[in-house]
Design a protein around this motif. Structure first.
Motif, short mmCIF file in Angstrom:
data_model
loop_
_atom_site.label_atom_id
_atom_site.label_comp_id
_atom_site.label_asym_id
_atom_site.label_seq_id
_atom_site.Cartn_x
_atom_site.Cartn_y
_atom_site.Cartn_z
N GLY A 199 -1.77 83.53 8.83
CA GLY A 199 -1.65 83.89 9.67
C GLY A 199 -1.79 83.65 10.74
N PRO A 200 -1.65 84.05 12.46
CA PRO A 200 -2.05 83.69 13.76
C PRO A 200 -3.27 84.25 13.60
N TRP A 201 -4.15 85.31 13.21
CA TRP A 201 -5.39 85.37 13.55
C TRP A 201 -6.28 85.30 14.24
N VAL A 202 -7.68 85.87 14.73
CA VAL A 202 -8.37 84.89 15.03
C VAL A 202 -9.32 85.45 13.67
N VAL A 203 -9.24 86.43 12.72
CA VAL A 203 -10.01 86.18 11.54
C VAL A 203 -8.94 86.24 10.55
N PRO A 204 -8.80 84.79 9.47
CA PRO A 204 -7.86 84.36 8.67
C PRO A 204 -7.35 86.07 7.50
N GLU A 205 -6.41 86.47 7.32
CA GLU A 205 -5.68 87.18 6.30
C GLU A 205 -5.98 86.97 5.49
N ARG A 206 -5.87 86.01 5.07
CA ARG A 206 -6.07 85.04 3.43
C ARG A 206 -5.76 86.32 2.76
N LEU A 207 -4.11 86.72 2.68
CA LEU A 207 -2.98 87.39 1.73
C LEU A 207 -2.85 85.95 0.49
N ARG A 208 -3.47 87.11 -0.56
CA ARG A 208 -2.67 86.33 -1.43
C ARG A 208 -1.89 87.16 -2.57
N LYS A 209 -0.71 87.12 -2.64
CA LYS A 209 0.36 87.28 -3.51
C LYS A 209 0.07 86.82 -4.91
N LEU A 210 0.99 87.48 -5.87
CA LEU A 210 1.35 87.37 -6.99
C LEU A 210 2.49 88.24 -7.56
N THR A 239 -5.95 92.85 10.70
CA THR A 239 -6.24 92.83 11.63
C THR A 239 -5.92 94.20 12.55
N ASP A 240 -5.90 94.92 12.99
CA ASP A 240 -5.56 95.96 13.11
C ASP A 240 -5.22 96.44 15.07
N GLN A 241 -4.00 96.99 15.63
CA GLN A 241 -4.02 97.15 17.00
C GLN A 241 -5.06 97.39 17.37
N ILE A 242 -5.37 96.80 18.40
CA ILE A 242 -6.85 96.63 19.95
C ILE A 242 -6.37 97.03 20.40
N PRO A 243 -7.59 97.61 21.66
CA PRO A 243 -7.07 98.56 23.14
C PRO A 243 -6.35 97.27 23.52
N GLN A 244 -5.44 97.27 24.00
CA GLN A 244 -4.80 96.13 25.61
C GLN A 244 -5.85 96.15 27.09
N ARG A 245 -7.15 97.00 27.15
CA ARG A 245 -7.92 96.75 27.85
C ARG A 245 -8.71 95.86 27.20
N LEU A 246 -8.92 95.26 26.28
CA LEU A 246 -10.09 94.43 26.30
C LEU A 246 -8.99 92.74 26.26
N VAL A 247 -7.81 92.87 25.94
CA VAL A 247 -7.26 91.81 25.98
C VAL A 247 -6.92 91.23 27.97
N ASP A 248 -6.57 92.28 28.47
CA ASP A 248 -6.17 92.69 29.64
C ASP A 248 -7.76 92.11 30.60
N ASP A 249 -8.71 92.27 30.46
CA ASP A 249 -10.11 91.35 30.42
C ASP A 249 -10.18 90.53 30.57
N GLY A 250 -9.53 89.77 29.00
CA GLY A 250 -10.72 89.23 28.74
C GLY A 250 -11.15 88.40 27.47
N PHE A 255 -4.78 88.29 19.48
CA PHE A 255 -4.96 88.03 18.10
C PHE A 255 -6.45 88.25 17.79
N GLY A 256 -7.42 88.81 18.09
CA GLY A 256 -8.52 89.63 17.77
C GLY A 256 -9.22 90.63 17.09
N SER A 257 -9.52 90.42 16.52
CA SER A 257 -9.95 91.92 16.03
C SER A 257 -11.71 92.13 15.60
N LEU A 258 -11.30 94.09 16.30
CA LEU A 258 -12.74 94.49 16.24
C LEU A 258 -13.45 95.13 14.60
#
Length: 687
Positions: A199-210, A239-250, A255-258
């Protein structure tokens, strides 16, 4: 497995000398509803060629073949989709019933949310059709189907076996092998899917499916049976939902994670069987299934608000086996001078949940048990529906459904578990009725009405103490009633062109839900939803096909609003527009699809609203020769910066705790962005 499928295909295409000639394989799906055969304007079947041509970012996106449905995601791709339909934020499935191969997908009393419907085990290429209905108007529709339902099945045979490899941006890789072999009236079908994705996430999703499917079928279109086994397993970092305030502040990327330890793992094993007989005495169907399911999900939505020292991550766990039986019969009847059709059936579902729990965790390590329960629940249903043709142009039906739920909860958490244990039962009778009037050979009008229900998490029906606070908690009914009505119109001037419209209303006695994040019941008020839907399906000529859907809805709580609240149902979808065009010519196929979801209220006062989201996807395929075809999928073609989900609530990060800015929590918008533009290329080799 791949070699076996290839060999299977070679044998199927080149019979040995003196071997009997194998019958021609015809792969087809259900036929769409039509004038004279439909019972409502909002029922139908998606054309297989249409939904197979659609670009699908995730397997669950296939439900968007149902007009008005939106499927998004607010966590990792191993988690169930977020669904929207008819003025509902359906969470992960509540009030939208989904079945595959006759097996219900929705899970009651689930660790994460009531009615959790995870379709990640689905292999979209094998789906033969998507039948759908909306509203509680039909007697065979049961739990979770108040807003609508979708049923899917796999094909029993493929024209030829194939091997397909797909690669795309953000580390996406997928390998699918599928094939079938038919001798006389015996057919084996097998498929194996392997998938990985970062995925595009800063923390890679590392999905593995069988994922694997094996089916054996025998018989003719008039009488036969089949047995299907499925096995699915996956694990991922989310990567769950994140606060918009942190994105607005830079301070944080979109696509970051907490919490880089969020994620999950799940497993689903199933065995199902179906038998049918279509004869002069009517049509009889019998089915049975058994499912073994495991689920562990680690989430963190408030970060350091409740536990400034250790963080607010929690684990939701589910271990269960599900068993079910169903039988139905349909036959022609005659009441005086009136011809008709009588349908009746019985269904039983038993969930044996060895453990459903909620735990406080830190980096996936448990440090507190909030709830740990063993649950058993059985739902027994009987239904009947009689349709009568009053005149050559007027027909109608009446139906009655009875549901009886029995449940038992055994709490194993030592402090509050015994107080929240208990057993009980609940039952409902749900009448249904409808009329259809063929005004002209090209026009038909419908009037439908019905009562239905959805079940609540039965832990909410036995609870007495809030496990988070120790305060008294109010029990809720195990079954919640709803009532809906619809006025519809269908226009079919010729084959290949259908226009439908439906004006509908749905009342719920209560919006009560069991909140898996807190281990307690969240009370809600009675509500009313109403809306208007329109669909267009137009096969212009053999090369061009156009589809368009529009849905408007209004969701409000009924009665006077409590102080400080309003009457808007929060996060209820208000407007959905979708359109697509498919072009096919010789070896070429191309499709362009647009989906728009309008803004919606994020709180009951409508003071905070989500942002509208528009998504454009492109797909194409070119058959190089009879063996090789190349495919292309482009998601979010215009690279729009929208959000798959938005919520409004209070949270607090570690930095805000350290700076003393947290207080009782910082209210604000929390978002999970939709993925940026990405490209996937596939190559399919057909044997």
């Amino acid at each position: 497995m791949l070699a076996a499928l290839a060999a299977l295909g070679a044998q199927a295409q080149s019979p040995l000398p003196d071997a009997p000639h194998l019958p021609e394989v015809e792969v087809r799906g259900p036929v769409d509803a039509a004038i004279g055969g439909a019972d409502s304007a909002s029922e139908g079947a998606a054309e297989r060629a249409s939904f197979q041509s659609r670009p699908k970012l995730r397997p669950g996106d296939i439900v968007e073949a149902v007009p008005g449905v939106v499927a998004t995601q607010h966590s990792g791709d191993g988690k169930a989709n977020q669904y929207f339909l008819r003025g509902f934020n359906l969470d992960h499935g509540t009030d939208f019933a989904v079945s595959v191969d006759g097996m219900p997908v929705n899970l009651p009393t689930h660790g994460h949310g009531q009615g959790y419907a995870d379709l990640n085990f689905l292999i979209p290429e094998l789906v033969s059709g998507v039948r759908y209905r909306k509203g509680p108007y039909f007697a065979d529709g049961g739990d979770f189907s108040l807003a609508g339902s979708a049923s899917m099945d796999y094909v029993s045979a493929l024209e030829r076996p194939y091997l397909e490899a797909t690669a795309g941006g953000h580390g996406f890789q997928r390998l699918l092998a599928a094939g079938s072999r038919t001798e006389d009236d015996h057919t084996w079908l097998g498929a194996l899917e392997l998938e990985k994705n970062n995925g595009p996430w800063v923390v890679p999703e590392r999905l593995r499916k069988l994922n694997g499917v094996l089916r054996f079928s025998q018989g003719t279109p008039q009488r036969g049976w089949r047995v299907t086994g499925m096995a699915y397993s996956s694990h991922w970092t989310s990567t769950d939902q994140i606060p918009q305030r942190l994105v607005d502040d830079g301070a944080l990327s979109r696509f970051g994670s907490l919490n880089p330890t969020d994620g999950g793992r799940t497993r689903r094993l199933s065995l199902s069987g179906q038998w049918f007989d279509k004869g002069p005495q009517g049509e009889t169907r019998l089915s049975a299934y058994a499912i073994d399911y495991r689920f562990d999900l680690f989430s963190d939505f408030t970060y350091f608000l409740a536990h400034p020292d250790r963080g607010d991550q929690f684990e939701q766990s589910d271990r269960r086996r599900v068993y079910g039986l169903a039988g139905s019969h349909q036959k022609n009847t005659r009441w005086g001078d009136l011809d008709g059709v009588l349908s009746f059936g019985a269904q039983w579902r038993g969930d044996r949940i060895a453990g459903v729990g909620l735990y406080a965790t830190e980096a996936r390590e448990r440090w507190q048990t909030v709830r740990d329960d063993q649950v058993s629940q059985d739902l027994l249903s009987l239904y009947g529906q009689q349709l009568l043709n009053f005149t050559p142009t007027l027909r109608g039906y009446v139906g009655l459904r009875g549901d009886w739920l029995r449940y038992r909860v055994d709490g194993r958490e030592p402090v509050y578990g015994p107080a929240n244990s208990g057993r009980g039962h609940d039952s409902l009778l749900s009448p249904k009725a409808g009329l259809a009037w063929t005004v002209a050979p090209t026009h038909e009008l419908y009037l439908n009405w019905g009562r239905g229900f959805h079940s609540n998490d039965v832990r909410g029906a036995t609870i007495t103490v809030d496990p988070q606070t120790g305060e008294p908690a109010e029990r809720v009914p195990a079954l919640v009633k709803g009532q809906g009505a619809e006025l519809g119109w269908r226009f079919q001037p010729r084959d290949g062109l259908t226009l439908t419209a439906a004006l509908w209303q749905l009342d719920l006695d209560s919006e009560l839900v069991y909140v898996g994040d807190a281990g307690a019941t969240e009370p809600g008020r009675a509500s009313r939803r109403r809306g208007l839907e329109a669909t267009l399906r137009w096969q212009i000529d053999p090369r061009w096909r156009v589809e368009a859907d529009a849905a408007w809805s209004r969701a409000r709580f009924r009665g006077a609003a409590p102080e400080g609240e309003g009457n808007h149902v929060d996060n209820a979808v208000e407007r959905v527009l979708a359109a697509g065009v498919v072009w096919e010519s010789g070896p070429w196929m191309a499709t362009l699809r647009l989906r728009h979801m309008g803004a919606r209220a994020l709180d009951t006062t409508n003071s905070v609203r989500s942002r509208p989201v528009t998504l454009l996807n492109l797909g194409g395929r070119y058959a190089v020769n009879r063996h090789l075809s190349i495919g292309l999928q482009v998601f979010n073609l215009t690279n729009r910066k929208g959000n798959d989900i938005e919520y409004d609530y209070a949270s607090c990060t570690a930095g805000e705790v350290a700076s003393g800015a947290c207080g009782g929590g910082i209210e604000g918008r929390h978002v999970h962005p939709m993925e940026p533009r990405s490209v996937r290329v596939s190559a399919r080799w057909t044997f």
